[in-house]
Scaffold this motif. Structure first.
Motif, short mmCIF file in Angstrom:
data_model
loop_
_atom_site.label_atom_id
_atom_site.label_comp_id
_atom_site.label_asym_id
_atom_site.label_seq_id
_atom_site.Cartn_x
_atom_site.Cartn_y
_atom_site.Cartn_z
N SER A 136 40.85 45.79 33.17
CA SER A 136 40.97 45.20 31.83
C SER A 136 42.41 44.83 31.47
N THR A 137 43.31 44.94 32.44
CA THR A 137 44.71 44.59 32.23
C THR A 137 44.82 43.11 31.85
N GLU A 191 39.89 49.45 39.93
CA GLU A 191 38.91 49.16 38.88
C GLU A 191 39.35 49.71 37.52
N GLU A 192 40.09 50.81 37.51
CA GLU A 192 40.54 51.39 36.24
C GLU A 192 41.53 50.46 35.51
N ALA A 193 42.10 49.50 36.22
CA ALA A 193 43.05 48.56 35.62
C ALA A 193 42.46 47.16 35.46
N GLY A 247 46.66 48.52 39.80
CA GLY A 247 45.65 49.54 40.05
C GLY A 247 44.34 48.92 40.44
#
Length: 145
Positions: A24-25, A20-22, A18
């Motif tokens: 912190s993966t 920017e929403e991902a 994904g």
């Protein structure tokens, strides 16, 4: 002739996690060419094989750069690669810093060739160009070809 064994690092976007929403993966490992690295392997497949693709979110590595760099270098070492590739990071600053940090440490600790690519506006260029070879790119992924 044996193929050159490559371990490849990409961020969450190119690793199909994904945007920017991902970011912190955490670290994910694929024991093959995956995402963007499939293009690399198709292009150089006669000469090399991507034996692992390491995917990590930009925020995850940026927020703990030294620790995550060390963890990823330890993962890379287990594959006994002949070379390491990271990116391309284009103008993406967190990604460029991650690529530069990883390439610098892999080169120093594993003593294998490394390569990354980014645009001159990327802060990773200023920080790491004296340590590693950085190919020049455009500012966005749309310039990939």
């Amino acid at each position: 002739m044996d193929k050159i064994r490559i371990v490849y690092y990409i961020n969450q976007f190119f690793g199909q996690e994904g945007g920017e929403e991902a970011a912190s993966t955490g670290i994910k490992i694929h024991n093959e060419a995956f995402g963007l690295t499939k293009n690399f392997e198709e292009t150089y497949g006669e000469e090399c094989e991507v034996v692992a693709t390491i995917v990590c979110g930009d925020n995850y590595i940026a927020e703990r750069l030294e620790d995550v760099t060390e963890e990823i270098v330890n993962i890379i070492e287990k594959y006994h690669p002949d070379a390491f590739v990271a990116g391309p990071a284009y103008g993406a600053g967190r990604y460029g810093v991650a690529c530069g940090s990883l390439c610098t440490e892999v080169q120093e600790k594993l003593n294998i060739p490394v390569i990354t690519a980014m645009n001159e506006i990327n802060p990773g260029v200023q920080i790491y160009r004296k340590f590693i070879y950085i190919l020049e790119t455009g500012t966005k992924a749309s310039t990939m070809k």
